[in-house]
Design a protein around this motif. Structure first.
Motif, PDB file in Angstrom:
ATOM      1  N   LYS A 135       0.824  -1.206   0.000  1.00  0.00           N
ATOM      2  CA  LYS A 135       0.000   0.000   0.000  1.00  0.00           C
ATOM      3  C   LYS A 135       0.861   1.260   0.000  1.00  0.00           C
ATOM      4  O   LYS A 135       0.526   2.255  -0.650  1.00  0.00           O
ATOM      5  CB  LYS A 135      -0.926  -0.005   1.223  1.00  0.00           C
ATOM      6  CG  LYS A 135      -2.066   0.989   1.143  1.00  0.00           C
ATOM      7  CD  LYS A 135      -2.965   0.877   2.352  1.00  0.00           C
ATOM      8  CE  LYS A 135      -2.333   1.553   3.538  1.00  0.00           C
ATOM      9  NZ  LYS A 135      -2.234   3.039   3.343  1.00  0.00           N
ATOM     10  N   SER A 136       1.975   1.219   0.715  1.00  0.00           N
ATOM     11  CA  SER A 136       2.852   2.387   0.805  1.00  0.00           C
ATOM     12  C   SER A 136       3.504   2.715  -0.534  1.00  0.00           C
ATOM     13  O   SER A 136       3.819   3.879  -0.818  1.00  0.00           O
ATOM     14  CB  SER A 136       3.929   2.157   1.871  1.00  0.00           C
ATOM     15  OG  SER A 136       3.347   1.985   3.149  1.00  0.00           O
ATOM     16  N   LEU A 137       3.703   1.697  -1.369  1.00  0.00           N
ATOM     17  CA  LEU A 137       4.284   1.940  -2.695  1.00  0.00           C
ATOM     18  C   LEU A 137       3.430   2.875  -3.526  1.00  0.00           C
ATOM     19  O   LEU A 137       3.938   3.605  -4.381  1.00  0.00           O
ATOM     20  CB  LEU A 137       4.453   0.609  -3.445  1.00  0.00           C
ATOM     21  CG  LEU A 137       5.564  -0.330  -2.991  1.00  0.00           C
ATOM     22  CD1 LEU A 137       5.477  -1.647  -3.756  1.00  0.00           C
ATOM     23  CD2 LEU A 137       6.932   0.308  -3.194  1.00  0.00           C
ATOM     24  N   MET A 138       2.116   2.861  -3.269  1.00  0.00           N
ATOM     25  CA  MET A 138       1.200   3.628  -4.089  1.00  0.00           C
ATOM     26  C   MET A 138       1.145   5.107  -3.726  1.00  0.00           C
ATOM     27  O   MET A 138       0.391   5.869  -4.325  1.00  0.00           O
ATOM     28  CB  MET A 138      -0.217   3.029  -3.998  1.00  0.00           C
ATOM     29  CG  MET A 138      -0.312   1.613  -4.556  1.00  0.00           C
ATOM     30  SD  MET A 138       0.077   1.554  -6.335  1.00  0.00           S
ATOM     31  CE  MET A 138       1.792   1.027  -6.309  1.00  0.00           C
ATOM     32  N   ASN A 139       1.949   5.521  -2.742  1.00  0.00           N
ATOM     33  CA  ASN A 139       1.991   6.938  -2.393  1.00  0.00           C
ATOM     34  C   ASN A 139       2.681   7.773  -3.465  1.00  0.00           C
ATOM     35  O   ASN A 139       2.528   8.996  -3.493  1.00  0.00           O
ATOM     36  CB  ASN A 139       2.716   7.142  -1.057  1.00  0.00           C
ATOM     37  CG  ASN A 139       1.937   6.565   0.118  1.00  0.00           C
ATOM     38  OD1 ASN A 139       0.786   6.166  -0.027  1.00  0.00           O
ATOM     39  ND2 ASN A 139       2.566   6.526   1.270  1.00  0.00           N
ATOM     40  N   TYR A 140       3.447   7.096  -4.325  1.00  0.00           N
ATOM     41  CA  TYR A 140       4.226   7.794  -5.343  1.00  0.00           C
ATOM     42  C   TYR A 140       3.990   7.140  -6.703  1.00  0.00           C
ATOM     43  O   TYR A 140       3.502   6.007  -6.782  1.00  0.00           O
ATOM     44  CB  TYR A 140       5.715   7.770  -4.978  1.00  0.00           C
ATOM     45  CG  TYR A 140       6.011   8.505  -3.687  1.00  0.00           C
ATOM     46  CD1 TYR A 140       6.185   9.884  -3.691  1.00  0.00           C
ATOM     47  CD2 TYR A 140       6.077   7.822  -2.468  1.00  0.00           C
ATOM     48  CE1 TYR A 140       6.435  10.581  -2.510  1.00  0.00           C
ATOM     49  CE2 TYR A 140       6.326   8.511  -1.291  1.00  0.00           C
ATOM     50  CZ  TYR A 140       6.504   9.888  -1.317  1.00  0.00           C
ATOM     51  OH  TYR A 140       6.738  10.573  -0.152  1.00  0.00           O
ATOM     52  N   PRO A 141       4.325   7.828  -7.789  1.00  0.00           N
ATOM     53  CA  PRO A 141       4.089   7.263  -9.131  1.00  0.00           C
ATOM     54  C   PRO A 141       4.796   5.922  -9.315  1.00  0.00           C
ATOM     55  O   PRO A 141       5.949   5.752  -8.895  1.00  0.00           O
ATOM     56  CB  PRO A 141       4.685   8.324 -10.064  1.00  0.00           C
ATOM     57  CG  PRO A 141       4.674   9.578  -9.273  1.00  0.00           C
ATOM     58  CD  PRO A 141       4.905   9.181  -7.851  1.00  0.00           C
ATOM     59  N   LEU A 142       4.107   5.013  -9.947  1.00  0.00           N
ATOM     60  CA  LEU A 142       4.652   3.675 -10.148  1.00  0.00           C
ATOM     61  C   LEU A 142       5.915   3.696 -10.999  1.00  0.00           C
ATOM     62  O   LEU A 142       6.770   2.821 -10.901  1.00  0.00           O
ATOM     63  CB  LEU A 142       3.585   2.796 -10.808  1.00  0.00           C
ATOM     64  CG  LEU A 142       3.823   1.292 -10.860  1.00  0.00           C
ATOM     65  CD1 LEU A 142       3.989   0.724  -9.459  1.00  0.00           C
ATOM     66  CD2 LEU A 142       2.675   0.602 -11.580  1.00  0.00           C
ATOM     67  N   SER A 143       6.065   4.722 -11.825  1.00  0.00           N
ATOM     68  CA  SER A 143       7.194   4.795 -12.755  1.00  0.00           C
ATOM     69  C   SER A 143       8.538   4.984 -12.069  1.00  0.00           C
ATOM     70  O   SER A 143       9.581   4.795 -12.693  1.00  0.00           O
ATOM     71  CB  SER A 143       6.970   5.932 -13.755  1.00  0.00           C
ATOM     72  OG  SER A 143       6.737   7.156 -13.077  1.00  0.00           O
ATOM     73  N   ILE A 144       8.564   5.339 -10.787  1.00  0.00           N
ATOM     74  CA  ILE A 144       9.845   5.556 -10.103  1.00  0.00           C
ATOM     75  C   ILE A 144      10.435   4.252  -9.587  1.00  0.00           C
ATOM     76  O   ILE A 144      11.584   4.236  -9.153  1.00  0.00           O
ATOM     77  CB  ILE A 144       9.702   6.554  -8.935  1.00  0.00           C
ATOM     78  CG1 ILE A 144       8.920   5.929  -7.771  1.00  0.00           C
ATOM     79  CG2 ILE A 144       9.070   7.851  -9.398  1.00  0.00           C
ATOM     80  CD1 ILE A 144       8.890   6.792  -6.518  1.00  0.00           C
ATOM     81  N   TYR A 145       9.669   3.167  -9.655  1.00  0.00           N
ATOM     82  CA  TYR A 145      10.124   1.897  -9.088  1.00  0.00           C
ATOM     83  C   TYR A 145      10.734   1.001 -10.171  1.00  0.00           C
ATOM     84  O   TYR A 145      10.450   1.173 -11.367  1.00  0.00           O
ATOM     85  CB  TYR A 145       8.957   1.173  -8.412  1.00  0.00           C
ATOM     86  CG  TYR A 145       8.341   1.962  -7.276  1.00  0.00           C
ATOM     87  CD1 TYR A 145       9.042   2.220  -6.111  1.00  0.00           C
ATOM     88  CD2 TYR A 145       7.047   2.472  -7.392  1.00  0.00           C
ATOM     89  CE1 TYR A 145       8.482   2.951  -5.073  1.00  0.00           C
ATOM     90  CE2 TYR A 145       6.475   3.210  -6.361  1.00  0.00           C
ATOM     91  CZ  TYR A 145       7.203   3.446  -5.207  1.00  0.00           C
ATOM     92  OH  TYR A 145       6.654   4.181  -4.184  1.00  0.00           O
TER      93      TYR A 145
END
Length: 270
Positions: free
Chosen positions: A192-202
Motif C-alpha cells: 500500500k505504501s508503494l502507491m503513495n508515489y508514481p509507479l514509474s519511479i520503481y
C-alpha cells in the motif's frame, strides 16, 4: 433460499448498527480517533510537500498531482478499513477457539465476521482524502466530464475491493497456519505504501508485481493517469477504466481462497 438471504441481510445490518452504537458510547475517543487518522495522513502530505520543495517534481509529477494520487489511495483505503480491516485479526479468533461462534448463527460466516466491527474511526481518512482531493482538483484546474467522475468512482470502488481482497486473502492463511496478522504487516502495508508515489519511479519488477500480481496500480496510479490527463505513463492511461473490473475479479478470487480455508477449518478448541 431467498428468505434465508433476506434474514441474513437483516441480521448483518442489525449487527452493523450495534457496532456503530457501541463505538459512539465513547464520543471523545471516537472524535480523537478521527482527528488522529486525519492528522497522520496530513503529516504524510506535508512530507511530500517538503520533498517536492527541494526537487520540484518526481518523474514529472508536481506536488498537487502527487497529493491527488495519494488522496485517491487513502479514500478507497478508508472504505476498506471500515469493512475489512479487522479481518487481519482472524488468527486470534482461530487460536482462541472463538471463531466457532461464527459458524452456528443464521448468517454466512464471512458476513458475520465482516459485521463484527464497523470501524467508523476511518472517517478520519475520509476527512483527509476528501479535503485533499478537493484542494488538488482546484489547484490543478481540473474540469471533469461525467465519464471522468465515473472513472473516479470506479477507482474508489475498485481500490476498496483490491485492498479489501488482499486483507481477506491474508486472513485466510490463518485457516491453515493459525497465524496471519504478521503476514499482513509484511505484505499489505509495504504494498500500500508503494502507491503513495508514481509507479514509474520503481524498478520494472516492482511495476509488474503491483500491476499483474497484486493489482495495486489500479487503486490510484492508472486511474490518476486518466483523470489528470497524463499520457506519459508506463502503461496506457485507458487502463484506468478497468479499476472496478479488476477489483471485482481480484476480490472474488480472494473470497474464494477465504471460503476454501473455511471449508478446511478445524476448531482449535478453547
Amino acid at each position: 433460499m431467498l428468505r434465508s438471504w433476506l434474514r441474513g441481510i437483516r441480521l448483518y445490518f442489525y449487527m452493523i448498527g450495534v457496532s456503530i452504537t457501541t463505538q459512539l458510547q465513547y464520543r471523545y475517543a471516537f472524535v480523537m480517533n478521527i482527528l488522529g487518522w486525519a492528522m497522520t495522513y496530513a503529516g504524510t502530505a506535508i512530507t511530500m510537500w517538503v520533498l517536492l520543495y527541494s526537487f520540484g517534481a518526481i518523474e514529472g509529477w508536481s506536488f498537487w498531482e502527487l497529493l491527488f494520487l495519494f488522496a485517491l489511495s487513502v479514500l478507497s483505503w478508508g472504505v476498506c478499513v471500515v469493512f475489512f480491516f479487522h479481518f487481519r485479526t482472524l488468527d486470534q479468533f482461530i487460536v482462541q477457539g472463538t471463531f466457532d461462534r461464527f459458524l452456528v448463527r443464521p448468517i454466512h460466516p464471512f458476513f458475520h465476521f465482516m459485521s463484527m466491527k464497523f470501524d467508523v474511526g476511518a472517517f478520519g481518512q475520509f476527512l483527509f482524502s476528501v479535503v485533499a482531493v478537493a484542494m488538488a482538483y482546484n489547484r490543478l484546474g481540473l474540469h471533469w466530464n461525467l465519464w471522468q467522475w465515473f472513472v473516479f468512482l470506479g477507482a474508489v470502488i475498485g481500490g476498496t475491493l483490491i485492498q479489501g481482497g488482499l486483507i481477506i486473502a491474508i486472513s485466510a492463511m490463518a485457516f491453515w497456519t493459525t497465524r496471519s496478522e504478521r503476514f499482513y504487516w509484511v505484505v499489505m502495508w509495504p504494498a500500500k505504501s508503494l502507491m503513495n508515489y508514481p509507479l514509474s519511479i520503481y524498478p520494472r519488477v516492482v511495476q509488474v508485481l503491483v500491476t499483474f500480481i497484486l493489482p495495486f496500480a489500479f487503486v490510484n496510479y492508472l486511474p490518476a493517469l486518466l483523470l489528470l490527463g497524463k499520457t506519459k505513463g508506463i502503461y496506457p492511461p485507458y487502463w484506468g477504466f478497468f479499476s472496478i473490473l479488476v477489483g471485482a475479479v481480484f476480490f472474488w478470487l480472494c473470497f474464494q481462497l477465504w471460503m476454501l480455508g473455511l471449508n478446511k477449518y478445524k476448531s482449535a478448541g478453547s
